[in-house]
Scaffold this motif. Sequence first.
Motif, PDB file in Angstrom:
ATOM      1  N   VAL A   1      -4.910   8.274   8.635  1.00 50.88           N
ATOM      2  CA  VAL A   1      -3.894   7.629   7.811  1.00 50.88           C
ATOM      3  C   VAL A   1      -4.619   6.819   6.747  1.00 50.88           C
ATOM      4  CG1 VAL A   1      -3.719   5.667   9.401  1.00 50.88           C
ATOM      5  CG2 VAL A   1      -1.869   6.131   7.803  1.00 50.88           C
ATOM      6  N   THR A   2      -4.100   6.887   5.536  1.00 52.94           N
ATOM      7  CA  THR A   2      -4.732   6.214   4.397  1.00 52.94           C
ATOM      8  C   THR A   2      -3.774   5.199   3.796  1.00 52.94           C
ATOM      9  OG1 THR A   2      -6.118   8.128   3.880  1.00 52.94           O
ATOM     10  CG2 THR A   2      -5.750   6.539   2.108  1.00 52.94           C
TER      11      THR A   2
ATOM     12  N   ALA B   1       0.826  -1.206   0.000  1.00 45.80           N
ATOM     13  CA  ALA B   1       0.000   0.000   0.000  1.00 45.80           C
ATOM     14  C   ALA B   1       0.863   1.260   0.000  1.00 45.80           C
ATOM     15  CB  ALA B   1      -0.912   0.004   1.218  1.00 45.80           C
ATOM     16  N   ILE B   2       0.287   2.310  -0.528  1.00 44.87           N
ATOM     17  CA  ILE B   2       0.888   3.642  -0.396  1.00 44.87           C
ATOM     18  C   ILE B   2       0.317   4.256   0.879  1.00 44.87           C
ATOM     19  CG2 ILE B   2       1.100   5.936  -1.418  1.00 44.87           C
ATOM     20  CD1 ILE B   2       0.579   4.527  -4.161  1.00 44.87           C
ATOM     21  N   LEU B   3       1.214   4.644   1.794  1.00 47.05           N
ATOM     22  CA  LEU B   3       0.792   5.186   3.085  1.00 47.05           C
ATOM     23  C   LEU B   3       0.868   6.704   3.070  1.00 47.05           C
ATOM     24  CD1 LEU B   3       2.753   2.754   5.436  1.00 47.05           C
ATOM     25  CD2 LEU B   3       0.294   2.761   5.069  1.00 47.05           C
ATOM     26  N   THR B   4      -0.227   7.346   3.432  1.00 45.61           N
ATOM     27  CA  THR B   4      -0.243   8.805   3.603  1.00 45.61           C
ATOM     28  C   THR B   4      -0.955   9.136   4.898  1.00 45.61           C
ATOM     29  OG1 THR B   4      -2.283   8.981   2.305  1.00 45.61           O
ATOM     30  CG2 THR B   4      -0.196   9.307   1.127  1.00 45.61           C
TER      31      THR B   4
ATOM     32  N   SER C   1     -10.051   0.144  -3.096  1.00 43.77           N
ATOM     33  CA  SER C   1      -8.682   0.507  -3.468  1.00 43.77           C
ATOM     34  C   SER C   1      -8.005   1.330  -2.373  1.00 43.77           C
ATOM     35  CB  SER C   1      -8.675   1.309  -4.783  1.00 43.77           C
ATOM     36  OG  SER C   1      -9.445   2.497  -4.633  1.00 43.77           O
ATOM     37  N   ALA C   2      -8.724   1.593  -1.285  1.00 48.20           N
ATOM     38  CA  ALA C   2      -8.123   2.371  -0.197  1.00 48.20           C
ATOM     39  C   ALA C   2      -8.946   2.197   1.076  1.00 48.20           C
ATOM     40  CB  ALA C   2      -8.049   3.855  -0.564  1.00 48.20           C
ATOM     41  N   ILE C   3      -8.284   2.324   2.202  1.00 47.92           N
ATOM     42  CA  ILE C   3      -8.966   2.457   3.488  1.00 47.92           C
ATOM     43  C   ILE C   3      -8.333   3.636   4.224  1.00 47.92           C
ATOM     44  CG2 ILE C   3      -9.653   0.044   3.732  1.00 47.92           C
ATOM     45  CD1 ILE C   3      -7.278  -0.297   5.682  1.00 47.92           C
ATOM     46  N   THR C   4      -9.160   4.365   4.949  1.00 47.14           N
ATOM     47  CA  THR C   4      -8.674   5.494   5.748  1.00 47.14           C
ATOM     48  C   THR C   4      -9.111   5.300   7.183  1.00 47.14           C
ATOM     49  OG1 THR C   4      -8.772   7.007   3.860  1.00 47.14           O
ATOM     50  CG2 THR C   4      -8.686   7.988   6.054  1.00 47.14           C
ATOM     51  N   LEU C   5      -8.163   5.419   8.091  1.00 50.16           N
ATOM     52  CA  LEU C   5      -8.420   5.319   9.525  1.00 50.16           C
ATOM     53  C   LEU C   5      -8.452   6.731  10.097  1.00 50.16           C
ATOM     54  CD1 LEU C   5      -6.921   2.587   8.686  1.00 50.16           C
ATOM     55  CD2 LEU C   5      -6.285   2.442  11.073  1.00 50.16           C
TER      56      LEU C   5
END
Length: 758
Positions: free
Chosen positions: A659-660, A455-458, A735-739
């Motif tokens: 964080v995504t 994953a790409i972490l942002t 395609s993504a999860i955001t906490l």
Amino acid sequence: MVKSEFSSAGRSVKELALHADLVFVGGGIAGTCGAIAAAREGLKVILVQDRPVLGGNASSEVRLWILGATSSMGNNNRWSREGGVLNEILVENMYRNPDGNAIILDTILLEMVKNESNITLLLNSAVYEVVKSSPDTIQEVIAFCSQNSTRYILSAPYFCDASGDGIVAFQSGAAFRMGAEAKDEFDEGFAPDKEYGELLGHSIYFFTKDMGRLITFTAPSYALKDVSSIVKYRSYELSDHGCKLWWLEYGGRLDTVHQTEEIKWELWKIIYGIWDHVKNSGKYPEAENLTLEWVGHIPGKRESRRFEGDYILSQKDVVEQRDHADAVSYGGWSLDLHPADGVFSERPGCNQWHSKGVYQIPLRCLYSKNIKNLWLAGRIISASHVAFGSSRVMATVAYTAQVLGLATQYCLKNNISPAELANSSKVKELQQGLLQEGHFIPGVEPVITNLSNNAILTASSEYKLAELKSNGDWHKLDYSTAQLLPLSKGGKIKIGIELDADADTNLTFQLRTSRKPINYSPEVILESIELSIEKGINGVEIEFNTLIENDQYVFFCILKNELVSFKTSKMFLTGTMMLMNRYNKAVATSGVQLPPDGIGIDSFEFWLPSRRPAHQNMALKISPALEPFKVSNLNSGICRPTNRTNAWVADINDKSPSVTLSWKEPIEISRIVLFFDSDFDHPLESTLRVHPERVVPHTVNNYKIMDAKGMLIYERTGNYQTINEVNFDIKLKTSAITLYLEHPSSNLPAALFEVQVY
């Protein structure tokens, strides 16, 4: 109605045969944690316990608090509290039972075991016979329950002896030791001589209660009549009860297996003799309203048999922190030996020597070298008498026993013995499997294999450590004091601090670090700067020119000067703390460990934090700002600070920290696992000690998870546990999860160690 005629042949009790993948014999804290961990790996487990409750020495029958590598915050083992099932128990216990009632702990242990559908629990059932299918293989063990008059025949491909005295290992014929090895066998300078004694004794505790009125006491006839020598050589205060009376010890000159009942009676004589002295000697008038509320009925055992594995842990493994290719656990309690004469000895009740950091425990210590399907857990693992002085404590044995569930699964899957697992490349797979579950093995680096690795972490923000705000009290330099700071390789640091001096004086500032990057013993002085400080309030900047050679914690130290105070901060962060060069009298006698020559123990200083709620930080300004809390830390695979913080921490001013994790193509997700900060530096003693809060302040309480379209897929409020597992009945495609995390408080920003996606 049941009516049975005379049977000249006699009768047999009811017999029940049960089969499992793994049978744990012994429901102390090691057997309990090991059984739960094994059940969660999908194994069918039988847990057989000869007592009515679980927990062994931690239970309400004995009432000893659970401790391990943290050593009551009395050593330099920072962030060393044991994790996994044991940590879950301790955090749960603090939430439900902050006053440390051992009876409540009983209920928590029983509940956790009963909640595992893969565990068959047999209480009040004593294993008394071992049946082997071949000289080196156990086929079944036989237990009898006195409460339901049932004989259990328990069979499995693998067995674990966590019984304390090693009843299964002993009856199977496994090699064992009892007593102390000679100094030259393992080159152990601390090995005791016969005058000191070769075995640790048993203890029984008692509790007192103030009834608010005069209470008299008539001692039983068997009470010891003269306790003058005990009172002389052991310090007893009326406020002490429970496991603070650990020094009420006896039996080290006897057979601590077969003479346990004799030892128990002697301990009762001692306890009732001491209480008779307190109530009736006239020397304790303040005790007139006290009653003896509880006395233990079974002794807490420290030592008996130790069984031999393919490796015997020894003093140098502990002191030198030796590396082992098959390391699966760790210890950190002191090398803690007691005089065999216990309360009748003129010597101190214990002799504790600490190592500079935690040490590895190899898998080769956790099985019998003779019986190929027998695991060892608890205090009977393969260790010398000296090393046993450290490895025997409950948090260490519980954490180590948790390894055996996954280890057994590997053995079953590959049709191999524990020895074949430990001595093959498969042990590397086991280590990585343990690390993936949040298990910490010092010195072993994780390999990330879950979907978060791709994953790409942002993140919405990353905390930059430029300042610990000056919003606390003034703190006098009664002790040399340090702020523990995470620096990166090649970095320099400049510190600004506010001081208040009662008179003109000189003050020494130092930058220190440890020789081993994962240790927290500030033995290496990198740089020392002495400055003149004028009377009154001073703003001081200290610029250090030293380049840091590794990613490692450094100690910004100010040496003791009682004329000077510094400003503190109420701001707290994951992976930072303030320490003082002092000692905890429960586990040390000085702020510097000074062992005698020739015993093979290191000399070093203790630098200790204050216990909550007295904990605090130095108020500092730091330049350049440190950046140890990057979002990339979420893929470090280590869920506690080591030589670096290993955590993502959001900026405290971030109103909606998030964080995504995003992927180039949609993926299917069945499970998300989050690892929060539950302050692994705090011991969380299970019994007696009162905790100032029910929830660890560092832990994120409220969070939610959104998918790529912004749809809510999970929300949690009121969390207090370290590991949160989110399972989806139907796989989530996104395609993504955001906490989105909430800060635990206005002075403590949200932190997260790891996100795993499956």
